[in-house]
Structure formats: C-alpha cells, structure tokens
Design a protein around this motif. Sequence first.
Motif, PDB file in Angstrom:
ATOM      1  N   ASP A 175     -29.487   0.776  17.873  1.00 43.37           N
ATOM      2  CA  ASP A 175     -29.534   0.405  16.750  1.00 43.37           C
ATOM      3  C   ASP A 175     -30.084  -1.241  16.753  1.00 43.37           C
ATOM      4  O   ASP A 175     -30.810  -2.254  15.602  1.00 43.37           O
ATOM      5  N   HIS A 180     -34.128   1.056  13.967  1.00 39.14           N
ATOM      6  CA  HIS A 180     -34.438   0.902  12.838  1.00 39.14           C
ATOM      7  C   HIS A 180     -35.658  -0.260  12.588  1.00 39.14           C
ATOM      8  O   HIS A 180     -36.795   0.404  11.400  1.00 39.14           O
ATOM      9  N   ASP A 184     -38.944   1.752  10.910  1.00 41.71           N
ATOM     10  CA  ASP A 184     -39.498   0.836   9.810  1.00 41.71           C
ATOM     11  C   ASP A 184     -41.536   0.343   9.117  1.00 41.71           C
ATOM     12  O   ASP A 184     -41.803   0.232   8.782  1.00 41.71           O
ATOM     13  N   GLU A 231     -26.495   9.161  10.647  1.00 49.32           N
ATOM     14  CA  GLU A 231     -26.991   8.326  11.022  1.00 49.32           C
ATOM     15  C   GLU A 231     -28.804   8.634  11.389  1.00 49.32           C
ATOM     16  O   GLU A 231     -29.799   8.121  10.964  1.00 49.32           O
ATOM     17  N   ARG A 234     -30.974   7.972   8.187  1.00 46.88           N
ATOM     18  CA  ARG A 234     -31.213   7.101   7.717  1.00 46.88           C
ATOM     19  C   ARG A 234     -32.321   6.429   8.195  1.00 46.88           C
ATOM     20  O   ARG A 234     -32.941   5.734   8.200  1.00 46.88           O
ATOM     21  N   LEU A 235     -32.511   7.039   9.196  1.00 50.04           N
ATOM     22  CA  LEU A 235     -34.249   6.921   9.731  1.00 50.04           C
ATOM     23  C   LEU A 235     -35.375   7.664   8.977  1.00 50.04           C
ATOM     24  O   LEU A 235     -36.211   7.243   9.121  1.00 50.04           O
TER      25      LEU A 235
END
Length: 276
Positions: A175, A180, A184, A231, A234-235
């Motif tokens: 991370d 991320h 994103d 976790e 969240r991706l």
Amino acid sequence: MAGIESGTESATRSAVSRIDTSRPHPARVYDWFLGGKDNYPVDEELGRRITAMQGDAPRHARANRRFMQRATRAVVQETGIRQFLDIGSGIPTEPNLHQIAQSVVPDARVVYVDNDPIVLAHAEALLRGTPEGVTEYVQADAREPERILEQAASVLDLDRPVALSLIALLHFIADDDGAHRLVDTLVGALAPGSCLVLSAMTADFEPENVRRGIAAYNASGVTLVARSHAEMGRLFEGLELLEPGIVSLSDWRPGAGELGANEIPVSLYGAVGLKP
C-alpha cells in the motif's frame, strides 16, 4: 535483407541481455509453478522452497489462471466490453487473455503491460491474435499508471469501456508503495461501464502457510503482501461487484470439473467490479 534484423528481433536481443538471472523474479517463479520452461535455476530454487513450505502453491497458480479465464469470459458475455488492459501480464501461458476474449468476440482489442524483459522477449507470442482484433504489448512499470494510460490510448479508446485486469499483481505492491494510487488512477481514467478484474493474495484462510511464503519471497528480495477481505474491498470502492463478490478464487464461478465450495480455499481473493 540479409544482415539486418527486425525491430522485434532487436528488442528481443536487448531484452534477453537485460534479464537478471541472479535473483528470482515473480513472473518466472509463477511460470515454474505452472510447469513452464521460461525460468532459471534461481526461480526454481525459490519455487521449490515455497512448495516445500506451502505444498499447494502450484494449485494456487493454476487456480489463478482459471480465474482469469472465467472472469474474462464473464466480462465479455455480461458487459459487452471489447477492450482489455492487462497489467502485469507475465510470461505467455496458453491460453492467454487475448485468446479467451477473441474466441468470444474476434474484434476484441487487448493491451498487455509488463516490465520484465523476459516478457518482452516473448512479446511476439503475445501478439498473435485474430485478424479482426488487435493485440499489443507495452513495456512499463505498474507503478507508472499515467505512462501506461498514455501508451494504451494509442490502441484502446479510453472513452469507451475497458476491462482493467490486475491478476496476481497487487500482492507484489505494498500500500505504501502505491497500490491504491495505481488502482485509483487507472480506474479513474476509464469510462463508465468499465470494469476491474483483480486477484490478490490473502492470509485469511491459511495464515501460517502464507506467512512462511511471504518470508521466503522477502528473503529473496521480492516484496509480497497479503490483504484481508476488508482490505481487498477497499480496492473496489465505488464499483459494483459482480456475483459472487470477493471470494476465494476457487469459489468464483467454478466451471465444470472444478470443485468450488467443496475445495480447500485458495489463498487468493478474486472479484470483478463494474464502474457505474
């Protein structure tokens, strides 16, 4: 003309000259797990050490390939997407993503991305698709999403839906090393109706085995991280998950002859998320 090599031949020679055989590489270890020949003694050594500690590592690698195949077919058949961006494509292994997609829609356009010189050396094999479709290879680091998008845009129409494939990639990117940001940036640049196909390692099912595998990779100079279900979720923030959501690869729409829920869970999560 005799004595003049093609651009592909020149690139291949250059790639081969840059292959580091003194340290294991994740793509080549993965190739060894799959029974491939495009690996070196240092990769085999790490593969054997991991298999000694985690005997089902080859089964996990095979399950990951089958997930890619099932997810690609699902994306083509259920979303109508005809464009694919596969980052961290790895060493060509039959069948490749473009073969799966183009077997359903021959005009599918596929861009493979990897930074391993050995993949460049095999780029010609990657690029053999259907006459109606387009298959290209871009050499770039996954941590450079803007560069990837810029180069992919010469082949893909980013104003139309694209399937972004991150198969067994993010467990090599921590991370704090930009995992991320990578997701994103890439998903943010894609048109509505695009999707994210992702698999990544988890320690939720076999924590001790996974811990030992991580230690073996780290001791060989390779970053490896495991992510929990939360976790992983969240991706996929902001995306609509296809059924059955985020599950062990062995439970993601197992095909005929696959055990699915009756099989010991594979220590990788997989999911497909649609961008609204």
